[in-house]
Design a protein around this motif. Structure first.
Motif, PDB file in Angstrom:
ATOM      1  N   SER A 125      15.169  66.408  28.250  1.00 55.67           N
ATOM      2  CA  SER A 125      15.384  68.076  28.162  1.00 55.67           C
ATOM      3  C   SER A 125      14.460  69.031  28.556  1.00 55.67           C
ATOM      4  CB  SER A 125      14.310  68.390  26.453  1.00 55.67           C
ATOM      5  OG  SER A 125      13.329  67.580  26.097  1.00 55.67           O
ATOM      6  N   PRO A 126      14.462  70.040  29.179  1.00 53.97           N
ATOM      7  CA  PRO A 126      14.464  70.298  30.204  1.00 53.97           C
ATOM      8  C   PRO A 126      12.721  70.912  29.933  1.00 53.97           C
ATOM      9  CG  PRO A 126      15.990  72.331  29.428  1.00 53.97           C
ATOM     10  CD  PRO A 126      15.996  70.511  28.257  1.00 53.97           C
TER      11      PRO A 126
ATOM     12  N   MET B 225      19.970  73.130  36.629  1.00 55.62           N
ATOM     13  CA  MET B 225      20.694  74.700  35.825  1.00 55.62           C
ATOM     14  C   MET B 225      21.070  73.926  34.649  1.00 55.62           C
ATOM     15  SD  MET B 225      22.095  77.339  38.581  1.00 55.62           S
ATOM     16  CE  MET B 225      22.172  78.420  37.370  1.00 55.62           C
TER      17      MET B 225
ATOM     18  N   ALA C 228      14.886  74.288  22.915  1.00 56.34           N
ATOM     19  CA  ALA C 228      15.530  72.760  23.551  1.00 56.34           C
ATOM     20  C   ALA C 228      16.953  72.428  23.216  1.00 56.34           C
ATOM     21  CB  ALA C 228      15.229  72.498  25.118  1.00 56.34           C
TER      22      ALA C 228
ATOM     23  N   SER D 183      11.281  71.035  22.497  1.00 57.87           N
ATOM     24  CA  SER D 183      12.077  70.130  22.864  1.00 57.87           C
ATOM     25  C   SER D 183      12.547  70.489  21.396  1.00 57.87           C
ATOM     26  CB  SER D 183      12.287  68.875  22.357  1.00 57.87           C
ATOM     27  OG  SER D 183      11.223  68.795  21.033  1.00 57.87           O
TER      28      SER D 183
ATOM     29  N   LEU E 198      19.328  73.480  31.411  1.00 63.36           N
ATOM     30  CA  LEU E 198      19.257  74.521  30.446  1.00 63.36           C
ATOM     31  C   LEU E 198      19.513  74.396  29.579  1.00 63.36           C
ATOM     32  CD1 LEU E 198      16.857  77.188  33.514  1.00 63.36           C
ATOM     33  CD2 LEU E 198      15.862  76.048  31.594  1.00 63.36           C
ATOM     34  N   THR E 199      20.892  74.170  29.932  1.00 62.35           N
ATOM     35  CA  THR E 199      22.182  74.465  28.787  1.00 62.35           C
ATOM     36  C   THR E 199      22.467  73.449  28.636  1.00 62.35           C
ATOM     37  OG1 THR E 199      24.159  74.203  30.293  1.00 62.35           O
ATOM     38  CG2 THR E 199      22.760  76.516  30.407  1.00 62.35           C
ATOM     39  N   GLY E 200      21.916  72.585  28.211  1.00 63.49           N
ATOM     40  CA  GLY E 200      21.779  71.087  27.543  1.00 63.49           C
ATOM     41  C   GLY E 200      23.179  70.135  28.165  1.00 63.49           C
ATOM     42  N   ARG E 201      23.426  70.573  29.322  1.00 62.13           N
ATOM     43  CA  ARG E 201      24.132  69.418  29.859  1.00 62.13           C
ATOM     44  C   ARG E 201      24.041  69.144  31.421  1.00 62.13           C
ATOM     45  NH1 ARG E 201      29.859  70.552  28.725  1.00 62.13           N
ATOM     46  NH2 ARG E 201      30.456  70.446  30.838  1.00 62.13           N
TER      47      ARG E 201
ATOM     48  N   PHE F 114      18.388  81.516  33.867  1.00 62.90           N
ATOM     49  CA  PHE F 114      17.933  80.404  34.749  1.00 62.90           C
ATOM     50  C   PHE F 114      16.347  80.631  36.140  1.00 62.90           C
ATOM     51  CE2 PHE F 114      22.184  80.900  33.661  1.00 62.90           C
ATOM     52  CZ  PHE F 114      22.164  79.082  32.952  1.00 62.90           C
TER      53      PHE F 114
ATOM     54  N   THR G  99      18.801  75.501  22.000  1.00 62.28           N
ATOM     55  CA  THR G  99      19.348  76.011  23.212  1.00 62.28           C
ATOM     56  C   THR G  99      21.164  75.772  23.354  1.00 62.28           C
ATOM     57  OG1 THR G  99      17.685  77.252  23.545  1.00 62.28           O
ATOM     58  CG2 THR G  99      19.122  77.532  25.304  1.00 62.28           C
ATOM     59  N   ALA G 100      20.847  74.029  23.621  1.00 62.25           N
ATOM     60  CA  ALA G 100      22.035  73.237  24.188  1.00 62.25           C
ATOM     61  C   ALA G 100      22.717  73.419  23.148  1.00 62.25           C
ATOM     62  CB  ALA G 100      21.181  72.158  24.135  1.00 62.25           C
ATOM     63  N   LEU G 101      22.576  73.779  21.714  1.00 62.10           N
ATOM     64  CA  LEU G 101      23.932  73.076  21.194  1.00 62.10           C
ATOM     65  C   LEU G 101      24.423  74.799  20.803  1.00 62.10           C
ATOM     66  CD1 LEU G 101      25.511  72.208  18.270  1.00 62.10           C
ATOM     67  CD2 LEU G 101      23.317  73.149  17.341  1.00 62.10           C
TER      68      LEU G 101
ATOM     69  N   TRP H  53      25.287  76.959  23.149  1.00 67.24           N
ATOM     70  CA  TRP H  53      25.871  76.569  24.700  1.00 67.24           C
ATOM     71  C   TRP H  53      26.855  76.415  25.033  1.00 67.24           C
ATOM     72  CZ3 TRP H  53      24.934  79.270  29.973  1.00 67.24           C
ATOM     73  CH2 TRP H  53      24.075  80.604  29.426  1.00 67.24           C
TER      74      TRP H  53
ATOM     75  N   PRO I 130      24.462  84.035  35.558  1.00 66.96           N
ATOM     76  CA  PRO I 130      25.014  84.615  36.637  1.00 66.96           C
ATOM     77  C   PRO I 130      26.524  85.303  37.239  1.00 66.96           C
ATOM     78  CG  PRO I 130      22.721  83.100  37.130  1.00 66.96           C
ATOM     79  CD  PRO I 130      23.539  82.943  36.072  1.00 66.96           C
TER      80      PRO I 130
END
Lengths: 196, 79
Positions: free
Chosen positions: B77-78, B52, A8, A5, B55-58, B5, A11-13, A15, A58
């Motif tokens: 969390s993922p 998806m 994770a 976590s 994964l980016t916190g959204r 992803f 990563t979230a921060l 992004w 993508p």
């Protein structure tokens, strides 16, 4: 590392930061394992040692798909001049359109302004400079272009590295249709140079 | 093609994958909430869009009847 976590959250921060302020600047020495997941690290060649982290979405899932599904995209201020300036920078900084577009080469801002002038058509000098400087600022802020204002140089920004093969095919045609930069850059007054 | 992803995308049939990607683009980039067209009407595909985003916190946010957008929120969390 899925299931962790802490990773994770990092990563979230990352992004979230990239979402709010564009590509993230990091030290080129940052080891690959400590990079946030899903981000590509791009290192500019030479001198100052600048690296960027850009989120890798993508191409089928980014903003260019919006038109296809009938939704409007993000609003852009002065879209015409901004696009023409990006085209001028592309013409000057993508030295070999058969090669990769990024990192490309550095160009003098005077050279870029001359090409921008060719693309926009006749305008009075003050209006030309005003619209050019405004467009360069917008593009620099969004990391499409890197404008070193004190040095008077321009190069393509980290976002340009994410153009897809299909985009580049189109951009190559555009590149050929734009007038070439003047042969002797010194013949063009730099953006901040004294008036003659 | 990115591996980030892939955990969400690899098991989807190609047609569904395209719809999920388009829905992700719609909720993440459109200034207005996206209509339920694309993959958002189908609960299973919508779940993939949500994964998806996670994964980016959204997270996926319902914005009125039949309209969706994305945002930050409390989400598992993922992984």
């Amino acid at each position: 590392v899925t299931g962790d976590s802490g990773a994770a959250e990092d990563t979230a921060l990352a992004w979230a930061r990239a979402r709010s302020s564009g590509p993230l600047r990091v030290s080129p020495g940052t080891p690959a394992r400590s990079l946030p997941a899903g981000m590509l690290k791009l290192t500019e060649p030479g001198d100052a040692g600048v690296s960027w982290l850009v989120p890798q979405v993508p191409t089928d899932a980014d903003a260019r798909v919006l038109a296809e599904i009938g939704l409007s995209g993000p609003l852009l201020e002065q879209p015409n001049d901004t696009a023409r300036m990006l085209a001028a920078v592309l013409r000057c900084c993508w030295a070999d359109p058969l090669g990769p577009v990024w990192p490309g080469v550095r160009a003098g801002s005077g050279t870029v302004l001359a090409v921008f002038g060719e693309v926009t058509g006749p305008r009075d000098d003050a209006a030309h400079r005003r619209s050019a400087v405004a467009a360069l600022r917008r593009l620099d802020q969004a990391a499409w272009v890197r404008w070193d204002e004190p040095a008077g140089t321009v190069r393509l920004g980290p976002r340009a590295a994410l153009w897809s093969g299909g985009d580049l095919t189109m951009l190559r045609q555009l590149w050929r249709s734009i007038p070439a930069p003047p042969a002797a850059p010194s013949a063009v007054p730099p953006v901040r140079g004294p008036r003659r | 093609v990115t591996s980030f992803f892939d955990p969400v995308l690899t098991d989807l049939p190609e047609r569904h994958r395209d719809e999920v990607l388009a829905a992700f683009a719609a909720v993440e980039n459109s200034p207005e909430p996206a209509p339920e067209a694309v993959a958002l009407r189908d609960a299973t595909l919508r779940r993939s869009v949500e994964e998806m985003l996670n994964l980016t916190g959204r997270t996926l946010v319902r914005a009125g009847a039949g309209r969706w957008t994305s945002g930050y929120g409390t989400t598992s969390s993922p992984g």
